[in-house]
Design a protein around this motif. Sequence first.
Motif, PDB file in Angstrom:
ATOM      1  N   GLU A 171       0.888  -1.159   0.000  1.00 36.54           N
ATOM      2  CA  GLU A 171       0.000   0.000   0.000  1.00 36.54           C
ATOM      3  C   GLU A 171       0.930   1.214   0.000  1.00 36.54           C
ATOM      4  O   GLU A 171       1.633   1.462   0.983  1.00 36.54           O
ATOM      5  CB  GLU A 171      -0.865  -0.022   1.258  1.00 36.54           C
ATOM      6  CG  GLU A 171      -1.847   1.124   1.376  1.00 36.54           C
ATOM      7  CD  GLU A 171      -2.615   1.014   2.691  1.00 36.54           C
ATOM      8  OE1 GLU A 171      -3.845   0.909   2.646  1.00 36.54           O
ATOM      9  OE2 GLU A 171      -1.993   1.018   3.759  1.00 36.54           O
TER      10      GLU A 171
ATOM     11  N   HIS B 228      -2.351  -6.094  -2.977  1.00 37.62           N
ATOM     12  CA  HIS B 228      -2.999  -5.106  -2.126  1.00 37.62           C
ATOM     13  C   HIS B 228      -4.043  -4.323  -2.908  1.00 37.62           C
ATOM     14  O   HIS B 228      -5.192  -4.185  -2.513  1.00 37.62           O
ATOM     15  CB  HIS B 228      -1.988  -4.141  -1.515  1.00 37.62           C
ATOM     16  CG  HIS B 228      -2.627  -3.219  -0.529  1.00 37.62           C
ATOM     17  ND1 HIS B 228      -3.514  -2.226  -0.904  1.00 37.62           N
ATOM     18  CD2 HIS B 228      -2.576  -3.166   0.813  1.00 37.62           C
ATOM     19  CE1 HIS B 228      -3.961  -1.606   0.164  1.00 37.62           C
ATOM     20  NE2 HIS B 228      -3.411  -2.153   1.225  1.00 37.62           N
TER      21      HIS B 228
ATOM     22  N   ASP C 290      -6.909  -5.958  -0.797  1.00 41.00           N
ATOM     23  CA  ASP C 290      -7.133  -5.288   0.481  1.00 41.00           C
ATOM     24  C   ASP C 290      -8.369  -4.390   0.364  1.00 41.00           C
ATOM     25  O   ASP C 290      -8.716  -3.925  -0.731  1.00 41.00           O
ATOM     26  CB  ASP C 290      -5.895  -4.459   0.813  1.00 41.00           C
ATOM     27  CG  ASP C 290      -5.915  -3.877   2.222  1.00 41.00           C
ATOM     28  OD1 ASP C 290      -5.191  -4.428   3.077  1.00 41.00           O
ATOM     29  OD2 ASP C 290      -6.614  -2.879   2.454  1.00 41.00           O
TER      30      ASP C 290
ATOM     31  N   HIS D  50      -8.430  -1.450   1.191  1.00 41.18           N
ATOM     32  CA  HIS D  50      -7.949  -0.115   0.808  1.00 41.18           C
ATOM     33  C   HIS D  50      -7.429  -0.060  -0.621  1.00 41.18           C
ATOM     34  O   HIS D  50      -6.449   0.625  -0.918  1.00 41.18           O
ATOM     35  CB  HIS D  50      -6.872   0.343   1.788  1.00 41.18           C
ATOM     36  CG  HIS D  50      -7.404   0.499   3.177  1.00 41.18           C
ATOM     37  ND1 HIS D  50      -7.162  -0.423   4.172  1.00 41.18           N
ATOM     38  CD2 HIS D  50      -8.214   1.443   3.708  1.00 41.18           C
ATOM     39  CE1 HIS D  50      -7.796  -0.038   5.273  1.00 41.18           C
ATOM     40  NE2 HIS D  50      -8.446   1.083   5.020  1.00 41.18           N
TER      41      HIS D  50
ATOM     42  N   HIS E  34      -8.181  -5.945   9.325  1.00 35.63           N
ATOM     43  CA  HIS E  34      -8.364  -7.011   8.341  1.00 35.63           C
ATOM     44  C   HIS E  34      -8.207  -8.383   9.002  1.00 35.63           C
ATOM     45  O   HIS E  34      -7.107  -8.931   9.063  1.00 35.63           O
ATOM     46  CB  HIS E  34      -7.342  -6.858   7.212  1.00 35.63           C
ATOM     47  CG  HIS E  34      -7.371  -5.498   6.577  1.00 35.63           C
ATOM     48  ND1 HIS E  34      -8.552  -4.827   6.320  1.00 35.63           N
ATOM     49  CD2 HIS E  34      -6.375  -4.688   6.145  1.00 35.63           C
ATOM     50  CE1 HIS E  34      -8.265  -3.660   5.743  1.00 35.63           C
ATOM     51  NE2 HIS E  34      -6.962  -3.552   5.640  1.00 35.63           N
TER      52      HIS E  34
HETATM   53 ZN   LIG Z   1      -5.958  -2.149   4.320  1.00 35.07          ZN
END
Ligand SMILES: [Zn+2]
Length: 497
Positions: free
Chosen positions: A12, A104, A137, A139, A161
Motif C-alpha cells: 500500500e 494489495h 485489500d 484499501h 483485516h
Molecule cells: Zn488495508
Amino acid sequence: MPKFVIAMMMHETNTFSPLPTPIGSFARAEALSGAAAIAEAEGTNTPLGGFIDLAREVGAEFVVPMAANAYPSGLVTEAAFEQMAGAIVEAVAAGCDGVMLALHGAMVTEGADDGEGELLTRIRRVAPDVPIAVALDFHTQMTEAMARGATVITGYRTYPHIDMAETSRRAGRTLLRALAGEVAPRIVWGSRPIMSSTLVHTPAREPMKSLMRVASEAEDTGAVLNASVFGGFPQADIPHLSLSSVVVCDGKTAEGELLLARILDEAWEQREGFLFHPEPLSAQVARARSLDGGPIILADHGDNTASGGTQDVMSVIEEALRQELDDVCAGPICDAACVAQMIAAGVGAEVTLDLGGKVDMPAMGLKGKPLTVTGRVKCITDGVFTVTGPMATGATIRMGRTAVLDTGRMQIVVSEQRSEPYDLGVFTHCGIDPRRKKYVLIKSRQHFRAGFEPIAKHIVMCDGDGCTASDLKLFKYERVKRPLYPFDMDMRLGRND
Ligand SMILES: [Zn+2]
C-alpha cells in the motif's frame, strides 16, 4: 490435477511517506519464494495462506514464485517491481491452469500509478485466457486495468483485516468453479469520487457497514459470485483515488450493474459520514487523563506503520509525558540507533536517548524531532513473536532487535524495524502485560482494534503528527482527479444528485 501459480505482491503505497521501498522492504518473511515462503504462509490467516490452504485442500499442484509483502511506505522502486512482476509473469508463462494472486491494490511504483494493473496487463500478454483470481485489500485503489486483467476479484470485508485468508478462499473458490465449467465469471465495477478517511470508513461502523452488508449478502445468497466494496487509501496522490465496488457476475451482468449502482449511490448519499473531524492533541490526552479504570488505549494514528508512517514521530508520547500520564506502555518506536545504544548499555543501565524523530517528512512540511528521554533499559529481545490475535493469526512478526526503555512513568518499546502493533505480542514478547497497564499508547489507527479492543476499557484517538495524519487537509494533493469529495464539497455527480 490442476496446476496453479500462487503469488503475493503486496504494498500500500503512501506517496507522502519519505520511506523508500526497495526489494528489501518486501522480505518480511523468511523467503521471497519457494518452499520456505510456503511453509511460512501455510495455515496462517493471511492472503497467501488462504490460497495455499485452498490449493492443498483440493489436491492441486502449485508453485509460489513470489511471496512479497512490505509494510506501507513510499514509491516502490522500479527494480523491486521488475523483480516481483518478472518472477510471477515467468511462472505463468511456463504454463498453468489458473493463477491466484494476493495483491494489495494500492501499489504505486516509480514508473506506474497502478502497479497491480501493470502486473495483470503483463500476465495477460503471456497468458490471455488463463483464469486469474485476485484477492485485494479493503484499501484498494481500483482501476480498469485490474478489472480487465482479472477473472475474479474479492476484497477484505473487515478493517482491521481479520478475514484475509477467507478473502482469498472466496476468490479461489470462484476460480475453481470456473475451471470446473460451473460458472462464467464476468467483472463489473464502478466508483464514486469520494476520498474517505481511513479512520472513519471501517465496515464495522456506519456508513460503510450498510454498504458492505449489501455486497456481502448479494454474494452469500448467491445472487452474484462475488461482491466487494473498497474504501480506497487517501494517502496517495494519484488520479484514480476513489471509493469503489467490484461485482463478479455469472455470465449476465445486469444484476451486477444494479447492485453496483445501489452500493455506490448509497455511498454518495452518505458521503458526509466519511469525513474526519480533527481535534487538538492536548485535549485528547487530557480526556484520557480524566477517564477512570484501564487499560485506556491511546491510538497515535498520525504515524502508523500500516499506512506508511515512519513510526518515529514522538508528538503523542511527548504530550503524554508532559501531562504526566502514569503507568503507560508505549510503542513501538522504530529507532535502530537507540536500540543499539540500549544494547550497548545493557539491561538495568540508565541511559539518556534522543529517541525517534530521525526521519524528515518533506511532503508534509515536517522535520524529524527527537525527544530526549532518560530511563533504565528494562529488557532486550530479538523482536520475533508469533501472532495469537485475530489478525494475521499464526504469522511471524520480526521487529528486528528490540529494547524497552523504562522512564518510571512509561515503558517504551523501541525496535530496529517498523511493525504495526495489532497483536498483544508486541508488548508481551518483551515482558510487558498491556492488560495490567493504565494506559497503552500505540502507533496504530485501526488495526490495533484486532488485538487491543478486547482488553480496552476506553479508546482515545490521538491526532499526532506524521505522514498518516487523518486530517486530509494537511496533505498537498496535486494529481488527484477533481472534482473530488471532500475537497469540492458542493460538487454534484450529475446523473443522480
Ligand atoms: Zn488495508
